[in-house]
Design a protein around this motif. Structure first.
Motif, PDB file in Angstrom:
ATOM      1  N   GLY A 247       0.812  -1.209   0.000  1.00 52.56           N
ATOM      2  CA  GLY A 247       0.000   0.000   0.000  1.00 52.56           C
ATOM      3  C   GLY A 247       0.844   1.257   0.000  1.00 52.56           C
ATOM      4  O   GLY A 247       0.500   2.232  -0.670  1.00 52.56           O
ATOM      5  N   ALA A 248       1.947   1.249   0.751  1.00 57.50           N
ATOM      6  CA  ALA A 248       2.830   2.418   0.775  1.00 57.50           C
ATOM      7  C   ALA A 248       3.419   2.693  -0.602  1.00 57.50           C
ATOM      8  O   ALA A 248       3.491   3.849  -1.041  1.00 57.50           O
ATOM      9  N   ILE A 249       3.821   1.637  -1.293  1.00 57.47           N
ATOM     10  CA  ILE A 249       4.394   1.797  -2.636  1.00 57.47           C
ATOM     11  C   ILE A 249       3.348   2.346  -3.598  1.00 57.47           C
ATOM     12  O   ILE A 249       3.617   3.274  -4.376  1.00 57.47           O
ATOM     13  N   VAL A 250       2.144   1.791  -3.553  1.00 55.86           N
ATOM     14  CA  VAL A 250       1.078   2.231  -4.469  1.00 55.86           C
ATOM     15  C   VAL A 250       0.685   3.677  -4.194  1.00 55.86           C
ATOM     16  O   VAL A 250       0.558   4.486  -5.120  1.00 55.86           O
ATOM     17  N   VAL A 251       0.485   4.021  -2.926  1.00 49.19           N
ATOM     18  CA  VAL A 251       0.085   5.385  -2.573  1.00 49.19           C
ATOM     19  C   VAL A 251       1.168   6.377  -2.990  1.00 49.19           C
ATOM     20  O   VAL A 251       0.876   7.430  -3.566  1.00 49.19           O
ATOM     21  N   TYR A 252       2.425   6.051  -2.692  1.00 49.96           N
ATOM     22  CA  TYR A 252       3.517   6.959  -3.055  1.00 49.96           C
ATOM     23  C   TYR A 252       3.585   7.146  -4.571  1.00 49.96           C
ATOM     24  O   TYR A 252       3.746   8.276  -5.061  1.00 49.96           O
ATOM     25  N   TRP A 253       3.452   6.069  -5.313  1.00 55.64           N
ATOM     26  CA  TRP A 253       3.523   6.155  -6.775  1.00 55.64           C
ATOM     27  C   TRP A 253       2.374   6.990  -7.337  1.00 55.64           C
ATOM     28  O   TRP A 253       2.574   7.832  -8.195  1.00 55.64           O
ATOM     29  N   ALA A 258       0.460  12.079  -9.724  1.00 53.43           N
ATOM     30  CA  ALA A 258      -0.747  12.874  -9.970  1.00 53.43           C
ATOM     31  C   ALA A 258      -0.743  14.246  -9.316  1.00 53.43           C
ATOM     32  O   ALA A 258      -1.451  15.145  -9.781  1.00 53.43           O
ATOM     33  N   LEU A 259       0.041  14.448  -8.260  1.00 52.67           N
ATOM     34  CA  LEU A 259      -0.044  15.695  -7.496  1.00 52.67           C
ATOM     35  C   LEU A 259       1.298  16.411  -7.455  1.00 52.67           C
ATOM     36  O   LEU A 259       2.360  15.780  -7.511  1.00 52.67           O
ATOM     37  N   ALA A 260       1.228  17.728  -7.348  1.00 48.28           N
ATOM     38  CA  ALA A 260       2.442  18.532  -7.269  1.00 48.28           C
ATOM     39  C   ALA A 260       3.096  18.346  -5.911  1.00 48.28           C
ATOM     40  O   ALA A 260       2.404  18.358  -4.882  1.00 48.28           O
ATOM     41  N   PRO A 261       4.416  18.176  -5.863  1.00 47.89           N
ATOM     42  CA  PRO A 261       5.103  17.996  -4.583  1.00 47.89           C
ATOM     43  C   PRO A 261       4.872  19.186  -3.655  1.00 47.89           C
ATOM     44  O   PRO A 261       4.958  20.344  -4.074  1.00 47.89           O
ATOM     45  N   GLY A 269      -1.048  12.368   1.132  1.00 49.61           N
ATOM     46  CA  GLY A 269      -0.730  11.074   0.546  1.00 49.61           C
ATOM     47  C   GLY A 269       0.587  10.526   1.043  1.00 49.61           C
ATOM     48  O   GLY A 269       0.707   9.327   1.346  1.00 49.61           O
ATOM     49  N   HIS A 270       1.598  11.394   1.147  1.00 52.97           N
ATOM     50  CA  HIS A 270       2.893  10.936   1.653  1.00 52.97           C
ATOM     51  C   HIS A 270       2.827  10.571   3.129  1.00 52.97           C
ATOM     52  O   HIS A 270       3.545   9.671   3.579  1.00 52.97           O
ATOM     53  N   LEU A 271       1.978  11.272   3.882  1.00 53.12           N
ATOM     54  CA  LEU A 271       1.755  10.896   5.277  1.00 53.12           C
ATOM     55  C   LEU A 271       1.178   9.489   5.356  1.00 53.12           C
ATOM     56  O   LEU A 271       1.659   8.654   6.140  1.00 53.12           O
TER      57      LEU A 271
END
Length: 301
Positions: A247-253, A258-261, A269-271
């Motif tokens: 899940g961490a890999i999928v969410v991070y990817w 899709a979103l600006a850093p 999402g990174h949280l």
């Protein structure tokens, strides 16, 4: 004078021990530690991912609702871990009438805590990639190492039939300790992973010495021999371990694509990816350790 051979293969009812697998396990853990350091500390991409997770924690968890429980946990963590370890040492010493094995487990715990401080403050450095204001090295986490190593020592001191249950408790305790340091903004997810790996390395080394010292005591008859050794306990770790890391890999990817850093959605999402990563890493490593010890201490029929 006849010399005794190391107990690689036992007779009926004794464990089949192959030290080479323990050595390979330690090498694998050391390799994972090196890969984590290179990927998350030495590269700009890894530093950025770690830093965004930390910023997400600061942005969304900087409230009393999240920080107070985390501070309470970390405030009580040393005393709670010390009490649990002391009880396990005393129980093992009384049951075995032997202080050698408890001393080995305590030595592994102490080596994990000491090596973390040595690695963090003397050996390893965090290069400045102009990503975060904090350039001081925090890899690995000292608080998380203390908690994880204490739980590993308790695991080692348990009878083999109790170890699957002890692994569940230890994995969740280590995940809670790592999550608390993350919530407070003290450590990044990679620092916490490194702490788990340090505890795992010394746990394997101490475990090998204990199994060689008392091969008979480390024998058990498999998952069906006792309720605390049921396969369901290890499943309770495998599920969050695999799903958390995946899940961490999928969410991070997804978030990175899709979103600006630095945006609100990106930080959230990174949280989430950081929390999943911490829980997944703790659960997976304790599940793997429990399965490995079960395999290496199972009785030969």
């Amino acid at each position: 004078m006849k010399t005794q051979r190391m107990p690689r293969v036992g007779g009926r009812g004794t464990p089949v021990l192959r030290p080479i697998w323990w050595i390979l396990g330690m090498l694998a853990v050391a390799g994972a530690f090196g890969a984590a350091y290179w990927g998350f500390v030495l590269t700009a991409t890894g530093q950025r991912a770690d830093e965004l997770a930390l910023r997400g924690a600061a942005a969304y968890l900087d409230a009393d609702l999240a920080r107070r429980p985390a501070l309470a946990l970390l405030g009580d963590l040393p005393a709670a871990a010390a009490i649990l370890l002391a009880v396990a040492v005393l129980a093992a010493a009384i049951a075995r009438r032997d202080l050698v094995v408890p001393a080995i487990a305590l030595a592994g715990f102490g080596a994990a805590v000491a090596s973390t401080q040595l690695l963090k403050h003397v050996v390893l450095e965090r290069p400045d990639k102009n990503i975060s204001e904090a350039s001081m090295n925090s890899f690995p986490s000292g608080h998380t190492t203390f908690a994880a190593a204490a739980m590993v020592a308790v695991f080692l001191l348990c009878s083999p039939r109790w170890r699957p249950l002890a692994a569940v408790f230890g994995g969740f305790y280590a995940a809670a300790a790592g999550g608390a340091t993350f919530v407070l903004g003290w450590h990044r997810p990679a620092d916490i992973l490194a702490a788990y790996l340090v505890a795992a390395f010394w746990g394997l080394l101490a475990g090998l010495v204990i199994v060689l010292r008392e091969p008979g005591w480390n024998t058990w008859n498999g998952p069906g021999s006792h309720w605390a050794a049921a396969r369901a306990w290890t499943t309770l770790l495998w599920v969050p371990g695999v799903l958390g890391i995946a899940g961490a890999i999928v969410v991070y990817w997804r978030v990175s694509a899709a979103l600006a850093p630095g945006s609100e959605g990106s930080l959230l999402g990174h949280l989430l990816a950081g929390v999943l990563f911490i829980v997944g890493a703790a659960s997976f490593l304790f599940a793997l350790g429990s399965a490995f010890f079960s395999w290496q201490t199972s009785a030969r029929r």
